[in-house]
Design a protein around this motif. Structure first.
Motif, PDB file in Angstrom:
ATOM      1  N   ALA A   1       1.952   5.392 -18.733  1.00 50.87           N
ATOM      2  CA  ALA A   1       3.262   6.771 -18.933  1.00 50.87           C
ATOM      3  C   ALA A   1       1.783   8.323 -18.925  1.00 50.87           C
ATOM      4  N   LYS A   2       1.366   7.842 -20.537  1.00 54.84           N
ATOM      5  CA  LYS A   2       0.639   8.702 -21.235  1.00 54.84           C
ATOM      6  C   LYS A   2      -0.888   8.513 -20.725  1.00 54.84           C
ATOM      7  N   GLU A   3      -1.305   8.077 -19.841  1.00 55.25           N
ATOM      8  CA  GLU A   3      -3.064   8.361 -19.649  1.00 55.25           C
ATOM      9  C   GLU A   3      -3.008   7.640 -18.070  1.00 55.25           C
ATOM     10  N   PHE A   4      -2.672   6.803 -17.084  1.00 53.81           N
ATOM     11  CA  PHE A   4      -2.636   6.329 -16.262  1.00 53.81           C
ATOM     12  C   PHE A   4      -1.196   6.829 -15.080  1.00 53.81           C
ATOM     13  N   PRO A   5      -0.900   7.781 -15.452  1.00 50.57           N
ATOM     14  CA  PRO A   5       0.634   8.288 -14.928  1.00 50.57           C
ATOM     15  C   PRO A   5       1.051   8.330 -13.108  1.00 50.57           C
ATOM     16  N   GLU A   6      -1.148   8.206 -12.862  1.00 48.83           N
ATOM     17  CA  GLU A   6      -0.891   7.751 -11.009  1.00 48.83           C
ATOM     18  C   GLU A   6      -0.321   6.211 -10.285  1.00 48.83           C
ATOM     19  N   VAL A   7      -0.513   5.307 -11.711  1.00 45.03           N
ATOM     20  CA  VAL A   7      -0.441   3.833 -11.750  1.00 45.03           C
ATOM     21  C   VAL A   7       1.098   3.130 -11.443  1.00 45.03           C
ATOM     22  N   ASP A   8       2.200   3.195 -10.662  1.00 43.89           N
ATOM     23  CA  ASP A   8       3.095   3.560 -10.608  1.00 43.89           C
ATOM     24  C   ASP A   8       4.157   1.893 -10.411  1.00 43.89           C
ATOM     25  N   ILE A   9       4.940   1.374 -11.306  1.00 41.85           N
ATOM     26  CA  ILE A   9       5.429   0.347 -12.251  1.00 41.85           C
ATOM     27  C   ILE A   9       6.982   0.101 -11.142  1.00 41.85           C
ATOM     28  N   VAL A  10       6.345  -0.363 -10.381  1.00 43.55           N
ATOM     29  CA  VAL A  10       7.488  -0.621  -8.417  1.00 43.55           C
ATOM     30  C   VAL A  10       8.671  -1.779  -9.049  1.00 43.55           C
ATOM     31  N   ARG A  11       8.290  -2.793 -10.033  1.00 39.99           N
ATOM     32  CA  ARG A  11       9.708  -3.021 -10.109  1.00 39.99           C
ATOM     33  C   ARG A  11       9.184  -4.611 -11.610  1.00 39.99           C
TER      34      ARG A  11
ATOM     35  N   ILE B   1       9.504 -14.641  -6.775  1.00 39.78           N
ATOM     36  CA  ILE B   1       9.170 -12.842  -6.860  1.00 39.78           C
ATOM     37  C   ILE B   1       8.111 -13.038  -6.032  1.00 39.78           C
ATOM     38  N   LEU B   2       6.597 -14.072  -5.737  1.00 37.82           N
ATOM     39  CA  LEU B   2       5.577 -13.226  -4.748  1.00 37.82           C
ATOM     40  C   LEU B   2       6.056 -13.335  -3.512  1.00 37.82           C
ATOM     41  N   ASP B   3       7.486 -14.313  -2.661  1.00 37.72           N
ATOM     42  CA  ASP B   3       8.056 -14.218  -1.622  1.00 37.72           C
ATOM     43  C   ASP B   3       8.353 -12.073  -1.104  1.00 37.72           C
TER      44      ASP B   3
ATOM     45  N   ALA C   1       7.130  -9.147   0.922  1.00 40.50           N
ATOM     46  CA  ALA C   1       7.459  -9.199   2.378  1.00 40.50           C
ATOM     47  C   ALA C   1       7.636  -7.457   2.102  1.00 40.50           C
ATOM     48  N   MET C   2       7.252  -6.866   1.078  1.00 40.12           N
ATOM     49  CA  MET C   2       7.279  -5.148   1.041  1.00 40.12           C
ATOM     50  C   MET C   2       6.537  -5.052   2.054  1.00 40.12           C
ATOM     51  N   PRO C   3       6.930  -3.945   2.512  1.00 41.04           N
ATOM     52  CA  PRO C   3       5.752  -2.944   3.611  1.00 41.04           C
ATOM     53  C   PRO C   3       4.902  -2.374   2.946  1.00 41.04           C
ATOM     54  N   GLU C   4       4.501  -2.135   2.040  1.00 37.36           N
ATOM     55  CA  GLU C   4       2.591  -2.256   1.577  1.00 37.36           C
ATOM     56  C   GLU C   4       3.057  -2.982   0.425  1.00 37.36           C
ATOM     57  N   PRO C   5       2.297  -3.898   0.479  1.00 38.00           N
ATOM     58  CA  PRO C   5       1.455  -4.938  -0.694  1.00 38.00           C
ATOM     59  C   PRO C   5       1.137  -4.304  -2.272  1.00 38.00           C
ATOM     60  N   VAL C   6       1.799  -5.209  -3.203  1.00 32.71           N
ATOM     61  CA  VAL C   6       1.186  -4.488  -4.709  1.00 32.71           C
ATOM     62  C   VAL C   6       0.228  -4.532  -5.227  1.00 32.71           C
ATOM     63  N   GLY C   7      -0.409  -3.139  -5.232  1.00 32.32           N
ATOM     64  CA  GLY C   7      -2.218  -3.583  -5.859  1.00 32.32           C
ATOM     65  C   GLY C   7      -2.262  -4.389  -7.549  1.00 32.32           C
ATOM     66  N   ALA C   8      -0.721  -4.175  -8.112  1.00 28.09           N
ATOM     67  CA  ALA C   8      -1.819  -5.283  -8.876  1.00 28.09           C
ATOM     68  C   ALA C   8      -0.699  -6.128  -9.441  1.00 28.09           C
ATOM     69  N   ILE C   9      -0.285  -7.367 -10.638  1.00 30.66           N
ATOM     70  CA  ILE C   9       1.009  -8.201 -11.077  1.00 30.66           C
ATOM     71  C   ILE C   9       0.188  -8.104 -13.045  1.00 30.66           C
ATOM     72  N   PHE C  10       1.242  -7.654 -13.698  1.00 32.23           N
ATOM     73  CA  PHE C  10       0.853  -8.095 -14.758  1.00 32.23           C
ATOM     74  C   PHE C  10       1.813  -8.919 -15.502  1.00 32.23           C
ATOM     75  N   VAL C  11       1.795 -10.360 -16.219  1.00 33.21           N
ATOM     76  CA  VAL C  11       2.142 -11.284 -16.315  1.00 33.21           C
ATOM     77  C   VAL C  11       2.477 -11.128 -17.958  1.00 33.21           C
ATOM     78  N   SER C  12       2.849 -10.731 -18.711  1.00 32.15           N
ATOM     79  CA  SER C  12       3.627 -10.571 -20.271  1.00 32.15           C
ATOM     80  C   SER C  12       3.149 -11.675 -21.018  1.00 32.15           C
ATOM     81  N   ASN C  13       3.427 -13.032 -20.536  1.00 31.00           N
ATOM     82  CA  ASN C  13       4.010 -14.162 -21.291  1.00 31.00           C
ATOM     83  C   ASN C  13       2.878 -15.178 -20.847  1.00 31.00           C
ATOM     84  N   ALA C  14       3.171 -16.501 -21.209  1.00 32.59           N
ATOM     85  CA  ALA C  14       1.487 -17.450 -20.962  1.00 32.59           C
ATOM     86  C   ALA C  14       1.760 -17.879 -19.395  1.00 32.59           C
ATOM     87  N   LEU C  15       2.128 -17.178 -18.484  1.00 35.48           N
ATOM     88  CA  LEU C  15       3.005 -17.818 -17.519  1.00 35.48           C
ATOM     89  C   LEU C  15       1.626 -17.238 -16.455  1.00 35.48           C
ATOM     90  N   VAL C  16       0.753 -16.951 -16.301  1.00 42.04           N
ATOM     91  CA  VAL C  16       0.034 -16.484 -15.942  1.00 42.04           C
ATOM     92  C   VAL C  16      -0.587 -17.716 -15.072  1.00 42.04           C
TER      93      VAL C  16
END
Length: 236
Positions: free
Chosen positions: A102-112, A132-134, A138-153
């Motif tokens: 929000a503060k430094e990279f406003p053009e990076v959007d969290i889609v979900r 989740i990956l399914d 299926a989104m019209p435009e593939p997401v650019g990145a995935i952030f995993v907040s716990n140890a399940l990366v």
């Protein structure tokens, strides 16, 4: 836990509370019985624990936010996979991540946001990841990145590398294991922010030892450990 303490005649307890507040009465009763408690990896700050040893979760989340944004060139979309809602460290990471964007990279959007904490075994975690990956696939435009907040990366990486449409997704998470290393080296995981869990556990025991046998009180209630950033270029 109280029966365990009584049965083993403990003089000190190094403890990872899996909830930010639910273990406070237990910790307080143990401390009242004369046994000092040090929390590590995750904290229960409102309890009577002697101190906490571990990472600064907000700083770790901010670092992950910067990594994702740099991988995306400062512009793009990211999906956030959230861990346990009552695990303080996880929530701090998410807070730091969202604040950084929000503060430094406003053009990076969290889609979900997706929740990953009700599963009880590896099979159910893998099923949840695939669902989740399914959806992302299926989104019209593939997401650019995935952030995993716990140890399940690792779970996300194993499924991600089998999906052609998501092959270019930048995957960033936490914690470093042998499986994580393999997924970084083959390019599936872009980066992980790695805390030294062995250092945390050792430091917690050392603090307890010095408190019990040397009557040395901790200099602070927070002993913050450092991070390593693991990327392929630093491991090849």
């Amino acid at each position: 836990m109280e029966r365990f303490v009584e049965r083993h005649n403990l003089q000190g307890l190094a403890f990872v509370p899996l909830h930010a507040t639910a273990f406070n009465p237990l910790i307080d009763r143990v401390v009242e019985s004369g046994i000092p408690v040090v929390t590590f990896d995750n904290d229960a700050p409102a309890s009577r624990r002697l101190c906490f040893v571990g990472e600064d979760g907000i700083r770790g989340g901010r670092l992950a936010g910067r990594l994702v944004s740099l991988f995306l060139g400062g512009k793009g979309t990211v999906a956030v996979l959230r861990g346990q809602p009552n695990f303080l460290m996880i929530q701090q990471r998410i807070l730091g991540f969202t604040e950084k964007l929000a503060k430094e990279f406003p053009e990076v959007d969290i889609v979900r946001f997706y929740d990953m904490y009700e599963e009880r075994d590896d099979t159910s975690y893998m099923r949840r990841v695939n669902d989740i990956l399914d959806e992302l696939e299926a989104m019209p435009e593939p997401v650019g990145a995935i952030f995993v907040s716990n140890a399940l990366v690792n779970f996300v990486g194993v499924s991600l590398r089998l999906r052609e449409r998501l092959r270019s997704v930048k995957l960033v998470g936490f914690d470093f294991t042998d499986e994580t290393e393999t997924l970084i080296l083959d390019g599936t995981i872009s980066a992980v922010v790695a805390a030294d869990l062995e250092e945390e556990g050792f430091a917690a025991i050392q603090i307890l030892y010095e408190y019990i046998y040397d009557d040395k009180k901790p200099e602070s209630q927070l002993y913050i450990t450092d991070f390593d950033i693991k990327i392929r270029e630093t491991m090849e």
